[in-house]
Design an enzyme around this catalytic site. Structure first.
Site, PDB file in Angstrom:
ATOM      1  N   SER A  42       0.832  -1.196   0.000  1.00  0.00           N
ATOM      2  CA  SER A  42       0.000   0.000   0.000  1.00  0.00           C
ATOM      3  C   SER A  42       0.868   1.248   0.000  1.00  0.00           C
ATOM      4  O   SER A  42       1.950   1.270   0.601  1.00  0.00           O
ATOM      5  CB  SER A  42      -0.866  -0.011   1.264  1.00  0.00           C
ATOM      6  OG  SER A  42      -1.469   1.234   1.439  1.00  0.00           O
ATOM      7  N   TYR A  75      -1.456  -0.456  10.655  1.00  0.00           N
ATOM      8  CA  TYR A  75      -1.710  -1.108   9.363  1.00  0.00           C
ATOM      9  C   TYR A  75      -0.541  -0.898   8.412  1.00  0.00           C
ATOM     10  O   TYR A  75      -0.016  -1.839   7.814  1.00  0.00           O
ATOM     11  CB  TYR A  75      -3.008  -0.556   8.742  1.00  0.00           C
ATOM     12  CG  TYR A  75      -3.176  -0.928   7.283  1.00  0.00           C
ATOM     13  CD1 TYR A  75      -3.393  -2.245   6.908  1.00  0.00           C
ATOM     14  CD2 TYR A  75      -3.095   0.041   6.270  1.00  0.00           C
ATOM     15  CE1 TYR A  75      -3.529  -2.595   5.562  1.00  0.00           C
ATOM     16  CE2 TYR A  75      -3.239  -0.295   4.937  1.00  0.00           C
ATOM     17  CZ  TYR A  75      -3.454  -1.616   4.588  1.00  0.00           C
ATOM     18  OH  TYR A  75      -3.579  -1.961   3.256  1.00  0.00           O
ATOM     19  N   LYS A 111       2.310  -3.625   6.681  1.00  0.00           N
ATOM     20  CA  LYS A 111       2.618  -3.756   5.249  1.00  0.00           C
ATOM     21  C   LYS A 111       4.109  -3.544   5.014  1.00  0.00           C
ATOM     22  O   LYS A 111       4.737  -4.263   4.228  1.00  0.00           O
ATOM     23  CB  LYS A 111       1.796  -2.748   4.434  1.00  0.00           C
ATOM     24  CG  LYS A 111       0.327  -3.101   4.328  1.00  0.00           C
ATOM     25  CD  LYS A 111       0.104  -4.329   3.472  1.00  0.00           C
ATOM     26  CE  LYS A 111      -1.335  -4.790   3.439  1.00  0.00           C
ATOM     27  NZ  LYS A 111      -1.561  -6.031   2.718  1.00  0.00           N
TER      28      LYS A 111
HETATM   29  P1  NAD Z   1     -10.786  -7.181   1.050  1.00  0.00           P
HETATM   30  O1  NAD Z   1     -10.972  -7.149   2.517  1.00  0.00           O
HETATM   31  O2  NAD Z   1     -11.946  -6.943   0.166  1.00  0.00           O
HETATM   32  O3  NAD Z   1     -10.124  -8.573   0.620  1.00  0.00           O
HETATM   33  C1  NAD Z   1      -9.271  -9.299   1.457  1.00  0.00           C
HETATM   34  C2  NAD Z   1      -9.674 -10.754   1.379  1.00  0.00           C
HETATM   35  O4  NAD Z   1      -8.828 -11.502   2.272  1.00  0.00           O
HETATM   36  C3  NAD Z   1     -11.115 -10.996   1.852  1.00  0.00           C
HETATM   37  O5  NAD Z   1     -11.782 -11.851   0.948  1.00  0.00           O
HETATM   38  C4  NAD Z   1     -10.959 -11.656   3.223  1.00  0.00           C
HETATM   39  O6  NAD Z   1     -12.014 -12.557   3.497  1.00  0.00           O
HETATM   40  C5  NAD Z   1      -9.627 -12.349   3.056  1.00  0.00           C
HETATM   41  N1  NAD Z   1      -8.919 -12.548   4.335  1.00  0.00           N
HETATM   42  C6  NAD Z   1      -8.727 -11.632   5.316  1.00  0.00           C
HETATM   43  N2  NAD Z   1      -8.051 -12.198   6.337  1.00  0.00           N
HETATM   44  C7  NAD Z   1      -7.797 -13.473   5.973  1.00  0.00           C
HETATM   45  C8  NAD Z   1      -7.149 -14.558   6.594  1.00  0.00           C
HETATM   46  N3  NAD Z   1      -6.632 -14.440   7.825  1.00  0.00           N
HETATM   47  N4  NAD Z   1      -7.071 -15.740   5.937  1.00  0.00           N
HETATM   48  C9  NAD Z   1      -7.601 -15.888   4.712  1.00  0.00           C
HETATM   49  N5  NAD Z   1      -8.253 -14.907   4.071  1.00  0.00           N
HETATM   50  C10 NAD Z   1      -8.349 -13.711   4.696  1.00  0.00           C
HETATM   51  O7  NAD Z   1      -9.611  -6.141   0.733  1.00  0.00           O
HETATM   52  P2  NAD Z   1      -9.109  -5.581  -0.668  1.00  0.00           P
HETATM   53  O8  NAD Z   1      -9.514  -4.159  -0.750  1.00  0.00           O
HETATM   54  O9  NAD Z   1      -9.449  -6.506  -1.754  1.00  0.00           O
HETATM   55  O10 NAD Z   1      -7.541  -5.586  -0.392  1.00  0.00           O
HETATM   56  C11 NAD Z   1      -6.728  -6.686  -0.753  1.00  0.00           C
HETATM   57  C12 NAD Z   1      -5.330  -6.417  -0.266  1.00  0.00           C
HETATM   58  O11 NAD Z   1      -4.868  -5.177  -0.799  1.00  0.00           O
HETATM   59  C13 NAD Z   1      -5.202  -6.302   1.252  1.00  0.00           C
HETATM   60  O12 NAD Z   1      -4.004  -6.951   1.656  1.00  0.00           O
HETATM   61  C14 NAD Z   1      -5.113  -4.821   1.489  1.00  0.00           C
HETATM   62  O13 NAD Z   1      -4.372  -4.517   2.643  1.00  0.00           O
HETATM   63  C15 NAD Z   1      -4.382  -4.332   0.241  1.00  0.00           C
HETATM   64  N6  NAD Z   1      -4.678  -2.936  -0.092  1.00  0.00           N
HETATM   65  C16 NAD Z   1      -5.967  -2.530  -0.264  1.00  0.00           C
HETATM   66  C17 NAD Z   1      -6.239  -1.182  -0.537  1.00  0.00           C
HETATM   67  C18 NAD Z   1      -7.639  -0.689  -0.708  1.00  0.00           C
HETATM   68  O14 NAD Z   1      -7.861   0.521  -0.589  1.00  0.00           O
HETATM   69  N7  NAD Z   1      -8.624  -1.544  -0.973  1.00  0.00           N
HETATM   70  C19 NAD Z   1      -5.184  -0.259  -0.652  1.00  0.00           C
HETATM   71  C20 NAD Z   1      -3.880  -0.716  -0.494  1.00  0.00           C
HETATM   72  C21 NAD Z   1      -3.640  -2.053  -0.216  1.00  0.00           C
HETATM   73  N1  UFG Z   2     -12.796  11.327   3.042  1.00  0.00           N
HETATM   74  C1  UFG Z   2     -13.843  12.145   3.355  1.00  0.00           C
HETATM   75  N2  UFG Z   2     -14.974  11.568   3.867  1.00  0.00           N
HETATM   76  C2  UFG Z   2     -15.101  10.227   4.059  1.00  0.00           C
HETATM   77  C3  UFG Z   2     -14.007   9.400   3.729  1.00  0.00           C
HETATM   78  C4  UFG Z   2     -12.854   9.999   3.233  1.00  0.00           C
HETATM   79  O1  UFG Z   2     -13.778  13.362   3.205  1.00  0.00           O
HETATM   80  O2  UFG Z   2     -16.150   9.760   4.531  1.00  0.00           O
HETATM   81  C5  UFG Z   2     -11.575  11.936   2.454  1.00  0.00           C
HETATM   82  C6  UFG Z   2     -10.318  11.725   3.260  1.00  0.00           C
HETATM   83  O3  UFG Z   2     -10.166  12.736   4.223  1.00  0.00           O
HETATM   84  C7  UFG Z   2      -9.241  11.759   2.167  1.00  0.00           C
HETATM   85  C8  UFG Z   2      -9.957  11.161   0.947  1.00  0.00           C
HETATM   86  O4  UFG Z   2     -11.343  11.286   1.214  1.00  0.00           O
HETATM   87  O5  UFG Z   2      -8.916  13.083   1.868  1.00  0.00           O
HETATM   88  C9  UFG Z   2      -9.628   9.687   0.721  1.00  0.00           C
HETATM   89  O6  UFG Z   2      -9.881   8.958   1.915  1.00  0.00           O
HETATM   90  P1  UFG Z   2      -9.947   7.369   1.920  1.00  0.00           P
HETATM   91  O7  UFG Z   2     -10.264   6.947   3.312  1.00  0.00           O
HETATM   92  O8  UFG Z   2     -10.827   6.894   0.838  1.00  0.00           O
HETATM   93  O9  UFG Z   2      -8.456   6.943   1.504  1.00  0.00           O
HETATM   94  P2  UFG Z   2      -7.057   7.177   2.219  1.00  0.00           P
HETATM   95  O10 UFG Z   2      -6.154   7.777   1.202  1.00  0.00           O
HETATM   96  O11 UFG Z   2      -7.206   7.873   3.500  1.00  0.00           O
HETATM   97  O12 UFG Z   2      -6.566   5.689   2.546  1.00  0.00           O
HETATM   98  C10 UFG Z   2      -6.704   4.618   1.597  1.00  0.00           C
HETATM   99  C11 UFG Z   2      -6.875   3.310   2.358  1.00  0.00           C
HETATM  100  C12 UFG Z   2      -5.593   2.924   3.017  1.00  0.00           C
HETATM  101  C13 UFG Z   2      -4.506   2.898   1.999  1.00  0.00           C
HETATM  102  C14 UFG Z   2      -4.379   4.217   1.295  1.00  0.00           C
HETATM  103  C15 UFG Z   2      -3.371   4.077   0.202  1.00  0.00           C
HETATM  104  O13 UFG Z   2      -7.877   3.421   3.346  1.00  0.00           O
HETATM  105  O14 UFG Z   2      -5.719   1.623   3.547  1.00  0.00           O
HETATM  106  O15 UFG Z   2      -5.632   4.570   0.722  1.00  0.00           O
HETATM  107  O16 UFG Z   2      -3.086   5.288  -0.372  1.00  0.00           O
HETATM  108  F1  UFG Z   2      -3.331   2.626   2.610  1.00  0.00           F
END
Ligand code: NAD
Ligand code: UFG
Length: 339
Positions: A124, A148, A152
């Protein structure tokens, strides 16, 4: 190629499965459904007209994971499974370290035992912490500001050390910026449990009438319109980046961290306006104080992804909003509980 996909039932995983199956890969999903749905997997099967193996299990269960990896004997692994809520990670850090760090170590051990030396890891942009400069490039210092992010960064370090000691091993650490949007069919998408933490799913739930108003966290940042700027990336583009990373990992040894973003920053107000256009209705909002821990701006340098992976995003903000709206309006309550 045989690809073992942890967390394949989740948001990014399910979209990546579509891309993997379309490219002819054989897939085994390993997921405990803690934040993913078997319905998503059923829909992936329908959309792709392909089958895949599915093992229900927890990456913290070292034995079960090792058995699943050994049975499938993958050529490569994509590791999505993990916990991802920044706020929650402050409350239950040990669970985050256990799942994201120990779970990743269990996976590498299982891969060692099965003779698999190729992994693409979901990292991330949050590993960078406060921007010392923008855009974030991959040599920007890694200094996460919450548990978190630290899980990572630690998992990245563990994987990097593993490649140093495992002959022939190769790892790609994909540092995602802000994944949004959904598959064009509207059949799969992001289905957050409870109140969404992230902006786009919250806006989508306001648009569909599940929530009354959006709270915009601060309009006094040093940005174009005072609201926070982020680099939103269409989840379908992100899925394509995983395929490119998989291909890249076949030809190299060692470990590469690569940003996945568009390089463009979008403010909260700009995203809200684009979503209102996409859904054809206004998104009511209130300006409220800043959310603690938020930064003003975050966006990616994208040249490394282009150079190493030959990958570039295709979709713009309007496409992200339209696809999100199709998913949300067709599935106002997310995935149904039963299959
Ligand atoms: P998500 O929660 O939708 O998907 C994660 C999946 O992993 C789910 O299906 C969940 O059931 C499974 N899981 C969680 N814990 C587990 C465990 N202990 N054993 C087996 N399965 C497990 O999340 P996502 O948005 O698809 O994110 C996927 C990955 O990308 C994550 O590692 C997350 O940290 C990373 N990531 C996501 C974002 C984002 O904004 N969505 C940003 C940066 C990084
Ligand atoms: N925001 C609002 N209202 C809301 C939610 C968010 O104004 O209800 C604003 C936040 O202040 C920020 C922007 O929208 O300015 C984006 O916020 P998000 O929560 O959607 O995303 P972040 O960038 O804060 O964080 C996300 C994921 C993290 C990840 C990161 C990677 O939550 O897990 O992106 O860049 F690590």
């Amino acid at each position: 190629m045989k690809v073992f996909v942890t967390g394949g039932a989740g948001y990014i995983g399910s979209h990546t499965l579509i891309a993997l199956l379309a490219a002819g890969h054989e897939v085994c999903v390993f997921d405990n459904y803690s934040n993913g749905s078997p319905v998503a997997l059923a829909r992936v099967r329908q959309l792709s007209n392909c089958d895949m193996e599915v093992v229900e299990g927890d990456i913290c269960d070292e034995e079960a994971l090792a058995r699943a990896v050994a049975d499938f004997a993958p050529d490569a692994v994509i590791h999505f499974a993990g916990l991802k809520a920044v706020g929650e990670s402050n409350d239950i850090p040990l669970r985050y370290y256990r799942t994201n760090v120990t779970g990743s170590m269990n996976l590498l051990g299982a891969m060692d035992a099965a003779g698999c030396g190729r992994i693409v890891f979901s990292s991330s942009a949050t590993v960078y912490g406060e921007a010392q400069y923008l855009p974030f490039d991959e040599v920007h210092p890694v200094a996460p500001t919450n548990p978190y992010g630290r899980t990572k960064a630690m998992a990245e370090q563990v994987i990097r050390d593993w490649t140093l000691t495992t002959p022939g091993a190769s790892a790609v650490l994909l540092r995602y910026f802000n994944p949004v949007g959904a598959h064009e069919s509207g059949r799969i998408g992001e289905d957050p449990q409870g109140i969404p933490n992230n902006l786009m799913p919250f806006v989508a739930q306001v648009a569909v009438g599940r929530r009354e108003r959006l709270s915009i966290f601060g309009d006094d940042y040093d940005t174009r319109d005072g609201t926070g700027e982020r680099d939103y990336i269409h989840v379908v583009d992100l899925a394509a980046a995983h395929l490119a990373a998989l291909e890249f990992s076949g030809g190299v040894e060692g470990c590469e961290a690569i940003n996945v973003g568009t390089g463009t920053s979008i403010t909260v107000r700009e995203l809200v306006d684009a979503y209102a256009r996409a859904c054809g209705r206004p998104i009511p909002f209130d300006i409220v104080p800043r959310r603690p821990g938020d930064v003003a701006s975050s966006y990616a340098a994208t040249d490394k992804a282009e150079r190493l992976l030959g990958w570039k995003p295709k979709f713009d903000l309007d496409a992200m909003c339209l696809s999100s709206w199709r998913w949300q309006s067709d599935n106002p309550d997310g995935f149904p509980l039963a299959k």
